[in-house]
Design a protein around this motif. Structure first.
Motif, PDB file in Angstrom:
ATOM      1  N   GLU A  10      -5.722   0.350   2.346  1.00 46.75           N
ATOM      2  CA  GLU A  10      -6.463   0.219   1.092  1.00 46.75           C
ATOM      3  C   GLU A  10      -5.856  -0.875   0.212  1.00 46.75           C
ATOM      4  O   GLU A  10      -6.562  -1.517  -0.565  1.00 46.75           O
ATOM      5  N   ASP A  60      -4.368   5.065   3.282  1.00 43.94           N
ATOM      6  CA  ASP A  60      -4.279   4.974   1.818  1.00 43.94           C
ATOM      7  C   ASP A  60      -2.836   5.369   1.509  1.00 43.94           C
ATOM      8  O   ASP A  60      -2.496   6.548   1.485  1.00 43.94           O
ATOM      9  N   GLU A  93     -10.046   7.184   2.922  1.00 41.98           N
ATOM     10  CA  GLU A  93      -9.996   8.469   2.220  1.00 41.98           C
ATOM     11  C   GLU A  93     -10.966   9.495   2.823  1.00 41.98           C
ATOM     12  O   GLU A  93     -10.572  10.599   3.184  1.00 41.98           O
ATOM     13  N   ASP A 119      -2.192   7.772  -2.756  1.00 48.68           N
ATOM     14  CA  ASP A 119      -3.459   8.232  -3.333  1.00 48.68           C
ATOM     15  C   ASP A 119      -3.178   8.997  -4.622  1.00 48.68           C
ATOM     16  O   ASP A 119      -2.285   9.826  -4.677  1.00 48.68           O
ATOM     17  N   GLY A 120      -3.978   8.660  -5.645  1.00 54.06           N
ATOM     18  CA  GLY A 120      -3.795   9.310  -6.942  1.00 54.06           C
ATOM     19  C   GLY A 120      -2.708   8.627  -7.751  1.00 54.06           C
ATOM     20  O   GLY A 120      -2.049   9.242  -8.598  1.00 54.06           O
ATOM     21  N   ARG A 142     -13.153   5.495  -0.696  1.00 53.74           N
ATOM     22  CA  ARG A 142     -13.313   4.612   0.458  1.00 53.74           C
ATOM     23  C   ARG A 142     -13.559   5.435   1.712  1.00 53.74           C
ATOM     24  O   ARG A 142     -12.799   6.355   2.031  1.00 53.74           O
TER      25      ARG A 142
HETATM   26 MN    MN Z   1      -6.904   7.014  -2.859  1.00 51.12          MN
END
Ligand code: MN
Ligand code: AHG
Ligand code: MN
Length: 332
Positions: A93, A117, A280, A120-121, A276
């Motif tokens: 990503e 990814d 994801e 994430d977050g 995505r």
């Molecule tokens: Mn993410």
């Protein structure tokens, strides 16, 4: 088979026979993810202590600020996956384009591609809220011995051979599937060892939690608005509880344990939503289905979508089977 005090290392070896064709390669691949996850975990844990939080001053392909830990996690996973004779390409990503890995003899003989990814977050790091890593693994589709191409990465999710996530939360867990159910391992940080803590994870068929960024409500499609009103109705088993962390991994992890639905719909300005497909939605969909849940874009199964671009986005609904089916009935 699971037993008491089983470590991830033991579990991987004991379940190698799930892949007659993989001759230990997939196991070694998961091993390299487990190692990178420990290193990222170590950095995430000290995020509040050292000057590592905050924007790195770069913007990724999605136009979002990159956090320093995004960069660290990206580099760590890529390095760990590159230094073995298994992976022939990585798409992240955080990178504009995929990376080609030639292998030690420059012969392009490695067989797997990884999509990731790395963090994430990430907007949650500075406020000490759980973040995660998501990964997705395919066998390459083009012939072994040639450089990987974009086609190797644009495979539908139903061809994934493994997928998983790491959650850096109150404890750190690695949860993954190889198509034989979902198992969760918790890291003992003192020993640096993951133990099988959540064997055969299953989404309850029904749940009482709905997770959606309701701030976007006015921009949602009518079917989603109607479903949210349904969640809030005063009935025997409703209203449901609203829980939204803003960290996909954490929101789905909680819903898998407690029962619930996660929704990131298309919104008027962004009809494909935010998430995505490749980094994801597909991996979380594979895990969800392997845990007895359902993942769709509101109309069709996520894993049946044929991707056309690396950074493609899609509306995403995932969670307890009956809840997702109910939402889909509102979309008709
Ligand atoms: Mn993410
Ligand atoms: P990332 O940090 O990898 O960019 O992903 C963030 C994603 C996902 O984790 C989360 O569920 C979603 O963005 C939250 O988006 P909103 O802030 O729009 O609700
Ligand atoms: Mn990310």
């Amino acid at each position: 088979m699971s037993r008491k005090n089983q470590t991830l290392g033991e579990f991987i070896i004991e379940n190698q026979t799930d892949f007659p064709y993989a001759s230990g390669e997939l196991s070694r691949l998961i091993n390299s993810i487990r190692l990178a996850a420990k290193m990222v975990n170590h950095e995430v844990n000290k995020a509040g202590l050292v000057d590592i939080t905050g924007a790195a001053g770069e913007t990724n392909i999605q136009g979002e600020d990159q956090q320093k830990l995004d960069v660290f996690a990206n580099n760590t996973f890529i390095n760990s996956l590159t230094n073995r004779e298994i992976v022939c390409g990585i798409a992240s990503e955080e990178n504009d384009d995929f990376i080609t890995i030639k292998g030690h003899k420059n012969d392009h003989k490695n067989k797997y591609v990884v999509l990731i990814d790395p963090l994430d977050g990430s907007s949650n790091i500075d406020v000490n809220v759980s973040v995660g890593t998501i990964f997705s693994i395919y066998r390459r589709s083009t012939p072994v011995g040639t450089p990987v191409t974009i086609e190797d990465f644009l495979q539908p999710g139903n061809l994934q051979v493994a997928a998983g996530y790491i959650i850096y939360g109150t404890s750190t867990m690695l949860v993954y599937t190889t198509g034989h159910g979902v198992n969760g391992f918790t890291l003992n940080p003192a020993l640096g060892t993951y133990y099988l803590s959540h064997p055969n994870m299953r989404f309850p068929e029904n749940g009482k939690i709905y997770s959606v960024n309701e701030g976007n409500y006015v921009h949602f499609p009518q079917g989603i608005k109607d479903y949210i009103k349904y969640c809030q109705e005063e009935k025997e088993d409703r209203p449901y509880t609203s829980r939204y962390i803003g960290s996909l991994v954490s929101d789905i992890h909680r819903n898998m344990i407690k029962g619930g639905i996660y929704i990131y719909p298309g919104i008027s300005n962004y009809p494909e939503g935010k998430l995505r497909l490749l980094y994801e939605c597909n991996p979380m969909a594979f895990i969800t289905e392997q845990a007895g849940g359902r993942a769709s874009d509101g109309y069709q199964r996520i894993m049946d979508i044929k991707p056309t671009e690396l950074h493609q986005r899609t509306p995403f609904v995932c969670g307890s089977m009956n809840m997702v089916e109910k939402l889909e009935s509102f979309m008709k």
